[in-house]
Design a protein around this motif. Structure first.
Motif, short mmCIF file in Angstrom:
data_model
loop_
_atom_site.label_atom_id
_atom_site.label_comp_id
_atom_site.label_asym_id
_atom_site.label_seq_id
_atom_site.Cartn_x
_atom_site.Cartn_y
_atom_site.Cartn_z
N LEU A 193 0.85 -1.19 0.00
CA LEU A 193 0.00 0.00 0.00
C LEU A 193 0.88 1.24 0.00
N LEU A 239 -1.96 -2.63 -3.80
CA LEU A 239 -3.32 -2.12 -3.65
C LEU A 239 -3.42 -0.74 -4.27
N SER A 269 -8.75 2.49 -4.49
CA SER A 269 -9.75 1.51 -4.04
C SER A 269 -10.31 1.93 -2.69
N GLN A 285 -10.21 -3.00 -0.47
CA GLN A 285 -8.87 -3.36 -0.04
C GLN A 285 -8.91 -4.46 1.02
N LEU A 319 -6.72 -1.66 7.94
CA LEU A 319 -6.89 -2.82 7.08
C LEU A 319 -6.53 -4.10 7.82
#
Length: 282
Positions: free
Chosen positions: A81, A105, A109, A114, A139
């Motif tokens: 990321l 990623l 998004s 994600q 996340l």
């Protein structure tokens, strides 16, 4: 929610390795090549940073050894990321160099997408730029990610520099390790769920070879990459530039080195937009 795993675009023809071809992964052998030919070294720039190609390649090798010591297995998926920047390419090439599958990623998004792709691909590790560390930790709370490694370090994360520590047993990096099931994972959200596509080393090398023939890069070129275009082609183009000794500028609005101009853009397909005016240092 299911995952459909497909192979990357089929490309005809057999691409025989050349002496200066990557070995096992897109940066496999690059560090040695640059050490033997120091005058060919270019650089990669972005977000106010400049990293010379030799330092970049050596960092990838040391970080790959660090991931191996931490138990990363061949074929494991590692999330990345970061915006299109030196951090994003360092992370992606490091994962492939140790035989893993990099899952870059998109910063565009939404969080749910994600989380879904991280969970469905069973990613347990996430490499992030420091400015996105907070998002990465969120996340991790909603997926199977157990460790977040951040460039520059951030509260609640492991500093990327920890991967660069010398091996206690003296074991080094073996570029042929990447010959196993490595590559880049792309993803799309469909009505049926998350669809992932694996672009293995054979596909990435086909793109590398095709771009080398079409663009005819030289050490005097300046290659600009941003969010446009697909991830596998972007990764192959940047690797080609590093192997050639060209300069790479990353991100929207990143300027070319003083006295030089951008000659190749990935916009969204790689294309030559100019020829170098004169030789210059990158």
């Amino acid at each position: 929610m299911g995952v459909g795993l497909t192979s990357g675009t089929e490309r005809s023809g057999r691409h025989l390795p050349r002496r200066d071809d990557p070995i096992g992964s897109l940066t496999g052998g690059l560090c040695e090549r640059l050490r033997l030919r120091p005058t060919r070294g270019g650089s990669i720039r972005g977000a106010g940073r400049r990293v010379d190609a030799l330092t970049f390649a050596a960092t990838v090798e040391r970080a790959a050894a660090g991931l191996s010591r931490r138990g990363l297995c061949l074929g494991d998926v590692v999330g990345v990321l970061a915006p299109v920047s030196p951090d994003r390419f360092t992370a992606t090439y490091t994962v492939m160099a140790v035989g893993g599958r990099a899952l870059p990623l998109s910063t565009e998004s939404d969080l749910d997408t994600q989380c879904a792709v991280l969970a469905e691909t069973d990613a347990r590790l996430l490499l992030v730029s420091a400015d996105l560390a907070t998002t990465a930790l969120e996340l991790a709370e909603h997926s199977r990610v157990r460790q977040v490694i951040a460039f520059g370090g951030a509260l609640g994360t492991t500093p990327f520099d920890d991967l660069l520590q010398p091996s206690p047993d003296g074991n080094g990096y073996n570029p042929t390790r990447g010959l196993f099931d490595n590559g880049i994972l792309g993803y799309d959200r469909t009505p049926e769920g998350i669809l992932t596509t694996l672009y293995p080393h054979s596909d990435l090398m086909a793109r590398f070879t095709d771009l080398r023939g079409r663009l005819e890069l030289t050490a005097d070129d300046v290659v600009a990459v941003d969010e446009r275009g697909d991830e596998p082609t972007r990764a192959a183009l940047v690797a080609l530039a590093l192997w050639t000794g060209a300069c790479v500028v990353c991100g929207t609005g990143s300027p070319a080195p003083e006295g030089r101009q951008v000659t190749v853009r990935c916009a969204p397909e790689p294309v030559r937009v100019a020829h170098p005016r004169a030789e210059g240092m990158c």
